[in-house]
Design a protein around this motif. Structure first.
Motif, PDB file in Angstrom:
ATOM      1  N   PHE A   1      -5.480  64.484  13.554  1.00 16.13           N
ATOM      2  CA  PHE A   1      -4.733  64.260  12.326  1.00 16.13           C
ATOM      3  C   PHE A   1      -3.771  65.424  12.144  1.00 16.13           C
ATOM      4  CE2 PHE A   1      -8.462  61.684  11.743  1.00 16.13           C
ATOM      5  CZ  PHE A   1      -8.060  60.617  10.960  1.00 16.13           C
ATOM      6  N   VAL A  41      -2.236  58.881   4.597  1.00 15.71           N
ATOM      7  CA  VAL A  41      -3.693  58.863   4.698  1.00 15.71           C
ATOM      8  C   VAL A  41      -4.208  57.570   5.336  1.00 15.71           C
ATOM      9  CG1 VAL A  41      -5.877  59.042   3.430  1.00 15.71           C
ATOM     10  CG2 VAL A  41      -3.884  60.374   2.688  1.00 15.71           C
ATOM     11  N   SER A  80      -2.090  67.381   9.760  1.00 17.57           N
ATOM     12  CA  SER A  80      -2.124  67.698   8.335  1.00 17.57           C
ATOM     13  C   SER A  80      -1.021  68.717   8.039  1.00 17.57           C
ATOM     14  CB  SER A  80      -3.521  68.223   7.963  1.00 17.57           C
ATOM     15  OG  SER A  80      -3.611  68.548   6.594  1.00 17.57           O
ATOM     16  N   SER A  87     -10.851  63.940   8.613  1.00 20.20           N
ATOM     17  CA  SER A  87     -11.033  64.490   9.950  1.00 20.20           C
ATOM     18  C   SER A  87     -12.415  65.119  10.110  1.00 20.20           C
ATOM     19  CB  SER A  87      -9.939  65.525  10.224  1.00 20.20           C
ATOM     20  OG  SER A  87     -10.141  66.172  11.458  1.00 20.20           O
ATOM     21  N   GLN A 146      -6.523  64.271   4.464  1.00 18.35           N
ATOM     22  CA  GLN A 146      -6.633  64.183   5.919  1.00 18.35           C
ATOM     23  C   GLN A 146      -7.691  65.138   6.464  1.00 18.35           C
ATOM     24  OE1 GLN A 146      -2.440  64.807   6.967  1.00 18.35           O
ATOM     25  NE2 GLN A 146      -2.429  62.772   7.867  1.00 18.35           N
ATOM     26  N   LYS A 156      -2.480  65.604   2.328  1.00 13.60           N
ATOM     27  CA  LYS A 156      -2.813  66.458   3.463  1.00 13.60           C
ATOM     28  C   LYS A 156      -4.230  67.019   3.345  1.00 13.60           C
ATOM     29  CE  LYS A 156       0.774  65.598   5.708  1.00 13.60           C
ATOM     30  NZ  LYS A 156       0.717  64.934   7.021  1.00 13.60           N
TER      31      LYS A 156
END
Length: 267
Positions: free
Chosen positions: A141, A117, A143, A168, A164, A161
């Protein structure tokens, strides 16, 4: 459609193997200048040699390496000092691995958070402002479908994840109207070197092909998969390269799944 990155400088973090390496190769084949990243000098030099050989026929392609663990602030500071600007940033660096929730200590949660992250937060924070001032840029990103399907055996990974996706989407809103796009790409089970090693380490029938092991793993652990196989790293890289291109200028704040249909939703 011809995707062309001639004259663009691209950073792909965590790119000495797997999805990151495939993405770096894809950018190079489209004419970009690329900076790859790994934790050790040996892994970076090896990746550079393989990338140069693979893209020897692209005269405008150029690739450099940066050695450093971008999960640590001092490595990010060194990166920014050496490379003050990028046109495209792909936040791909990440760690994963199954571990029961009750056995995960605080420092492991912190390691996953810093690597998966905060590395992307620091890199995006460093480069997004100049992109906006120039009126063009791409931030991606990488993920995972695990951001939506939190795996019971990797809760700490799924948590990072999902984080993220939040970053984003929020950063896309923050950069609205600047010409800079921010998106997330969500791979499903992907047959990278790391995943192959993990599958082979648990193989109860030695001699099985890694592809067969992946098919068995997906049948048991991701039964909603529609393609019923693991994706290749190139299939995921194709989405990363596309969403970073000029042609993807209207794709903003999206979570783009390359999961083989694992996430059972039409939205």
């Amino acid at each position: 459609m011809k995707i062309d990155f001639t004259g663009k400088l691209v950073l792909v973090t965590g790119s000495t193997s797997g999805i990151g390496f495939a993405a770096a190769s894809g950018f190079l084949s489209a004419g970009a200048n690329v900076v790859i990243n790994g934790r050790s000098a040996a892994s970076v030099e090896d990746a550079l040699a393989r990338l140069r050989q693979r893209n020897a026929g692209v005269p405008s392609a150029n690739v450099q390496g940066f050695v450093g663990d971008l999960g640590k602030p001092d490595a990010c500071d060194r990166l920014i000092a050496q490379h003050p600007a990028f046109d495209v940033v792909v936040n791909n660096i990440g760690v994963y691995g199954p571990q029961d929730f009750f056995d995960i200590p605080d420092d492991e949660w912190e390691r996953f958070f810093q690597t998966n992250v905060m590395s992307g937060v620091r890199v995006a924070r460093a480069y997004a402002r100049a992109m906006a001032e120039k009126g063009w840029g791409r931030i991606v990103f990488v993920s995972s479908e695990s951001a939506l399907n939190i795996p019971a055996d990797m809760i700490h990974y799924g948590f990072t994840k999902t984080a993220q996706l939040a970053i984003s989407r929020g950063l896309a809103k923050r950069l609205a109207g600047t010409g800079v796009t921010v998106n997330a790409v969500l791979p499903g089970p992907t047959l990278s070197e790391g995943v192959a090693a993990m599958l082979q380490s648990g193989d109860v029938h030695p001699g099985s092909s890694v592809e067969k092991l992946a098919v068995d793993f997906i049948a048991e652990n991701r039964p909603t998969s529609i393609i019923q196989r693991a994706s290749t790293v190139e299939e995921v890289a194709n989405m990363i390269v596309y969403v970073s291109s000029e042609q993807a200028s209207a794709t903003m704040g999206a979570a783009l799944r390359v999961d083989g249909g694992v996430v059972d939703t039409i939205a």
